[in-house]
Design a protein around this motif. Structure first.
Motif, PDB file in Angstrom:
ATOM      1  N   GLY A   2      24.350  45.336  35.988  1.00  0.00           N
ATOM      2  CA  GLY A   2      24.744  45.177  34.590  1.00  0.00           C
ATOM      3  C   GLY A   2      24.648  46.479  33.828  1.00  0.00           C
ATOM      4  N   ALA A   3      23.615  47.271  34.104  1.00  0.00           N
ATOM      5  CA  ALA A   3      23.468  48.571  33.443  1.00  0.00           C
ATOM      6  C   ALA A   3      24.617  49.497  33.814  1.00  0.00           C
ATOM      7  N   ALA A   4      25.072  49.413  35.050  1.00  0.00           N
ATOM      8  CA  ALA A   4      26.177  50.263  35.495  1.00  0.00           C
ATOM      9  C   ALA A   4      27.531  49.787  34.987  1.00  0.00           C
ATOM     10  N   ARG A   5      27.584  48.559  34.447  1.00  0.00           N
ATOM     11  CA  ARG A   5      28.874  47.969  34.017  1.00  0.00           C
ATOM     12  C   ARG A   5      29.888  48.084  35.157  1.00  0.00           C
ATOM     13  N   ASP A   6      29.475  47.601  36.343  1.00  0.00           N
ATOM     14  CA  ASP A   6      30.196  47.946  37.561  1.00  0.00           C
ATOM     15  C   ASP A   6      30.706  46.713  38.310  1.00  0.00           C
ATOM     16  N   ILE A  36      13.267  34.983  35.470  1.00  0.00           N
ATOM     17  CA  ILE A  36      14.628  35.509  35.607  1.00  0.00           C
ATOM     18  C   ILE A  36      14.628  37.018  35.365  1.00  0.00           C
ATOM     19  N   GLY A  37      14.553  37.456  34.127  1.00  0.00           N
ATOM     20  CA  GLY A  37      14.461  38.886  33.859  1.00  0.00           C
ATOM     21  C   GLY A  37      15.556  39.674  34.539  1.00  0.00           C
ATOM     22  N   VAL A  38      15.145  40.661  35.381  1.00  0.00           N
ATOM     23  CA  VAL A  38      16.118  41.546  36.016  1.00  0.00           C
ATOM     24  C   VAL A  38      16.959  40.855  37.072  1.00  0.00           C
ATOM     25  N   ARG A  39      16.687  39.604  37.376  1.00  0.00           N
ATOM     26  CA  ARG A  39      17.552  38.855  38.282  1.00  0.00           C
ATOM     27  C   ARG A  39      18.861  38.469  37.593  1.00  0.00           C
ATOM     28  N   SER A  40      18.900  38.580  36.271  1.00  0.00           N
ATOM     29  CA  SER A  40      20.103  38.318  35.478  1.00  0.00           C
ATOM     30  C   SER A  40      20.888  39.615  35.299  1.00  0.00           C
ATOM     31  N   PHE A  41      22.210  39.497  35.235  1.00  0.00           N
ATOM     32  CA  PHE A  41      23.025  40.683  35.010  1.00  0.00           C
ATOM     33  C   PHE A  41      22.849  41.239  33.603  1.00  0.00           C
ATOM     34  N   SER A  42      22.660  40.352  32.613  1.00  0.00           N
ATOM     35  CA  SER A  42      22.714  40.850  31.237  1.00  0.00           C
ATOM     36  C   SER A  42      22.340  39.750  30.249  1.00  0.00           C
ATOM     37  N   PRO A  67      23.855  62.519  36.787  1.00  0.00           N
ATOM     38  CA  PRO A  67      23.489  62.185  35.411  1.00  0.00           C
ATOM     39  C   PRO A  67      23.114  60.717  35.298  1.00  0.00           C
ATOM     40  N   PRO A  68      22.312  60.353  34.323  1.00  0.00           N
ATOM     41  CA  PRO A  68      22.075  58.920  34.077  1.00  0.00           C
ATOM     42  C   PRO A  68      23.352  58.298  33.519  1.00  0.00           C
ATOM     43  N   ARG A  69      23.782  57.219  34.135  1.00  0.00           N
ATOM     44  CA  ARG A  69      25.025  56.570  33.705  1.00  0.00           C
ATOM     45  C   ARG A  69      24.797  55.171  33.149  1.00  0.00           C
ATOM     46  N   GLY A  70      23.610  54.602  33.365  1.00  0.00           N
ATOM     47  CA  GLY A  70      23.363  53.229  32.961  1.00  0.00           C
ATOM     48  C   GLY A  70      23.286  53.057  31.455  1.00  0.00           C
ATOM     49  N   LYS A  71      23.744  51.921  30.993  1.00  0.00           N
ATOM     50  CA  LYS A  71      23.614  51.519  29.588  1.00  0.00           C
ATOM     51  C   LYS A  71      22.821  50.205  29.560  1.00  0.00           C
ATOM     52  N   LEU A  72      21.935  50.071  28.601  1.00  0.00           N
ATOM     53  CA  LEU A  72      21.104  48.877  28.555  1.00  0.00           C
ATOM     54  C   LEU A  72      21.959  47.610  28.594  1.00  0.00           C
ATOM     55  N   PRO A  73      21.737  46.727  29.563  1.00  0.00           N
ATOM     56  CA  PRO A  73      22.459  45.449  29.600  1.00  0.00           C
ATOM     57  C   PRO A  73      21.764  44.377  28.776  1.00  0.00           C
ATOM     58  N   PRO A  88      13.708  44.932  22.248  1.00  0.00           N
ATOM     59  CA  PRO A  88      13.525  44.418  20.879  1.00  0.00           C
ATOM     60  C   PRO A  88      12.839  45.409  19.951  1.00  0.00           C
ATOM     61  N   GLY A  89      13.460  45.613  18.786  1.00  0.00           N
ATOM     62  CA  GLY A  89      12.894  46.469  17.767  1.00  0.00           C
ATOM     63  C   GLY A  89      13.062  47.943  18.012  1.00  0.00           C
ATOM     64  N   LEU A  90      13.639  48.319  19.155  1.00  0.00           N
ATOM     65  CA  LEU A  90      13.741  49.741  19.489  1.00  0.00           C
ATOM     66  C   LEU A  90      15.174  50.181  19.800  1.00  0.00           C
ATOM     67  N   TYR A  91      15.794  49.552  20.788  1.00  0.00           N
ATOM     68  CA  TYR A  91      17.108  50.010  21.227  1.00  0.00           C
ATOM     69  C   TYR A  91      18.035  48.822  21.453  1.00  0.00           C
ATOM     70  N   PRO A  92      19.289  48.959  21.035  1.00  0.00           N
ATOM     71  CA  PRO A  92      20.228  47.838  21.160  1.00  0.00           C
ATOM     72  C   PRO A  92      20.853  47.759  22.544  1.00  0.00           C
ATOM     73  N   TYR A  93      21.426  46.620  22.819  1.00  0.00           N
ATOM     74  CA  TYR A  93      22.289  46.455  23.990  1.00  0.00           C
ATOM     75  C   TYR A  93      23.317  47.582  23.985  1.00  0.00           C
ATOM     76  N   GLY A  94      23.518  48.213  25.117  1.00  0.00           N
ATOM     77  CA  GLY A  94      24.521  49.266  25.245  1.00  0.00           C
ATOM     78  C   GLY A  94      23.995  50.670  25.068  1.00  0.00           C
ATOM     79  N   HIS A  95      22.733  50.814  24.643  1.00  0.00           N
ATOM     80  CA  HIS A  95      22.169  52.151  24.459  1.00  0.00           C
ATOM     81  C   HIS A  95      21.942  52.820  25.814  1.00  0.00           C
ATOM     82  N   GLY A  96      22.140  54.110  25.865  1.00  0.00           N
ATOM     83  CA  GLY A  96      21.849  54.877  27.075  1.00  0.00           C
ATOM     84  C   GLY A  96      22.206  56.329  26.874  1.00  0.00           C
ATOM     85  N   LEU A  97      21.321  57.225  27.272  1.00  0.00           N
ATOM     86  CA  LEU A  97      21.545  58.660  27.161  1.00  0.00           C
ATOM     87  C   LEU A  97      22.151  59.197  28.452  1.00  0.00           C
TER      88      LEU A  97
END
Length: 560
Positions: A142-146, A185-191, A536-542, A546-555
């Motif tokens: 999910g982070a890779a949007r792949d 569930i957690g990381v067993r989920s895509f997003s 390079p890091p390519r992943g975006k948060l899937p 909470p309270g820090l970074y939104p879905y889709g954030h990634g440097l």
């Protein structure tokens, strides 16, 4: 009942005699069911574990649980429809052994071959041992949007499973993880995004089924993503409204159905908006028949999650659960805690008229139709020598690493510490480790670093003071005190969440933070490449932190 009508030309049809009616030939599945005894039909409804490395291995666990000694005898005694493999049952040791076990069990099954399955989700739920190819888990994809990576994961995993005689996989997870506190569930989920989860679910199913020819299973219907209770140990209640369920939970299952999912697995969860009775979904006719069969239009095989789990056993006894599941509309009963009790309960329900034999036939027909679809009714034995070549092949491993290299997410790099300059630096890797996968060891070797596996804050801080940079691995917030101690050293630290990405919420003061969503060797190798600037890091948060970074954030940054 479907029939196939075959018309024969008669002399009357040629205009030279009286007409003769066309002859109806029964569908081969219906003909097969007609020849089966009731115990044989009931056996097809069950998939369970057997103990031993070969079909003829005697095990006290088989004797204790089933009253016979060997896996082959268990299959024959209960006319089993399926067997599920685990390492702890002795089923999964190496490719040649697994292929041999599969062949022996299929021989024991007789006229109707088995559905042989395992949970090869990848990431934190990985059953096949080395040398099987390891891919990243669902949330990493999910982070890779792949979508292509999801397909290749299914295709290659399916090819390796098929090579050892496994024809069914309990994956992918179609749950939408919208609860950071979800313990199961957690990381067993895509997003947390239903659309992304649905896209990747569908693509992985296509990889398994179209790419490799094995059956996939979307799980856990109607959606296990918003709970703080583990259904292995309790009965979760999900308070989504009907509208929320349709908007959040249902889309990946709709996508799975559109992709042709052979099976869908039920969840042991209560969803009052879908069924106010308090029954878990596995035992709920409004959910299984009403929503899955009715609203979503699913016509494939429905399987329960393991019936050993507490979530399905809290309200009813083990003799009632299989009967109620069948009444709800389920087809396959997975891993009952006492197979003899469950088998006899279904027999009794038919004898008493609570279940009709026609209802049993309905599920058996779906099961046999799926076996026919996957070529199991004309079973071809696995080739142990070919299995040895296919499982973990160099080409498969290269593909898995390429997929994983796209998944690492850089969340915070405030001190501009990354990418690291390794030359002339003393690097330390510490924190949480998985002995099963030698997590710290793999990362340390890739970085040329010293590994100090420890949960002791003082020991970690002492080691950090003699190094230039410390990479500390965090798992589900367990390393908060350790990270706090490392921060007091004044030395640069990089925190990496190697499971759920939410750990940063409990780590104030951390300025450099990445997440890998998994801790197997492919994820650690990908992490090392990102840390050192090889990729390079390519992943975006899937999901959101909470309270820090939104879905889709990634440097990201360039490579060295």
């Amino acid at each position: 009942m479907r029939t196939r009508t075959v018309a024969f030309l008669t002399v009357a049809a040629l205009g030279v005699g009286p007409a003769t009616p066309a002859v109806a030939t029964p569908h081969p599945i219906n003909a097969l069911i007609a020849r089966m005894t009731l115990p044989e039909k009931i056996g097809q409804l069950f998939t369970t574990t057997v103990y031993g490395a070969t079909a003829t291995t005697s095990s006290p666990d088989n004797t204790r649980r089933y009253g016979v000694d060997t896996p082959a005898e268990v299959v024959a005694k209960y006319h089993l429809g399926g067997v599920v493999y685990f390492t702890w049952t002795g089923s999964l040791q190496n490719p040649r052994q697994i292929a041999g076990l599969s062949n022996g069990l299929q021989q024991a099954a007789g006229k109707i071959p088995l559905a042989i399955s395992t949970d090869q989700e990848h990431g934190v739920v990985t059953r096949m041992p080395a040398p099987a190819t390891r891919f990243p888990g669902a949330m990493a994809l999910g982070a890779a949007r792949d979508p292509a990576g999801a397909y290749r994961t299914g295709q290659i995993t399916g090819a390796e499973l098929r090579a050892v005689g496994v024809n069914q996989v309990w994956a992918p997870v179609a749950d939408v993880n919208v609860n950071p506190a979800n313990p199961v569930i957690g990381v067993r989920s895509f997003s947390s995004d239903p659309t992304l989860a649905g896209t990747l679910t569908a693509n992985q199913i296509r990889g398994f089924q179209q790419g490799a020819g094995i059956s996939a299973s979307a799980k856990h219907f109607p959606g296990h993503g918003d709970t703080a209770t583990d259904s292995h140990t309790g009965l979760p209640v999900i308070n989504h409204s009907l509208d929320e369920w349709r908007r959040i939970d249902a889309p990946p299952f709709r996508a799975a159905i559109a992709a042709g999912a052979d099976t869908i697995m039920s969840a042991h969860i209560v969803v009052p908006a879908l069924d106010p009775s308090g029954d878990p979904a596995t035992l709920s006719k409004p959910i299984i028949t009403g929503r899955l069969r009715g609203e979503l239009g699913y016509r494939g095989v429905i399987v329960t999650d393991s019936l050993e789990m507490q979530g399905v056993r809290e309200k009813y006894g083990d003799d009632r659960v299989p009967v109620l599941a069948l009444e709800a509309g389920v087809d396959v009963l997975l891993m009952p805690p006492n197979l003899d009790v469950a088998f006899r309960a279904v027999q009794k329900a038919v004898a008493d008229g609570e279940l009709t034999e026609a209802r049993v036939d309905e599920s058996v027909r779906r099961i046999l139709t799926l076996k026919q679809k996957r070529g199991l009714l004309k079973h071809t034995p696995a080739d142990p020598a070919a299995a040895q070549r296919i499982v973990g092949s160099a080409a498969h491993v290269r593909t898995a690493q390429a997929v994983t290299d796209r998944t690492v997410t850089a969340v915070r790099n405030d001190a501009r510490l990354l990418p690291l300059t390794v030359a002339g630096k003393r690097l330390l890797v510490t924190g949480w480790t998985s002995a099963t996968y030698d997590t710290l060891g793999v990362l340390a070797r890739e970085l040329g670093a010293t590994a100090v596996p420890t949960t002791d804050p003082d020991q970690a801080a002492a080691a950090a003071r003699t190094h230039d940079v410390t990479v500390v691995l965090s798992n589900n917030g367990q390393q908060q005190a350790l990270v706090a101690a490392l921060l007091t050293t004044g030395k640069p630290i990089v925190v990496v969440a190697v499971r759920n990405p939410y750990d940063l919420t409990g780590l104030p003061g951390v300025t450099t933070y990445l997440t890998t969503y998994g801790y197997t060797d492919v994820s650690m190798k990908a992490l090392a490449k990102v840390l050192t600037g090889v990729v390079p890091p390519r992943g975006k948060l899937p999901v959101a932190i909470p309270g820090l970074y939104p879905y889709g954030h990634g440097l990201t940054w360039g490579v060295k």
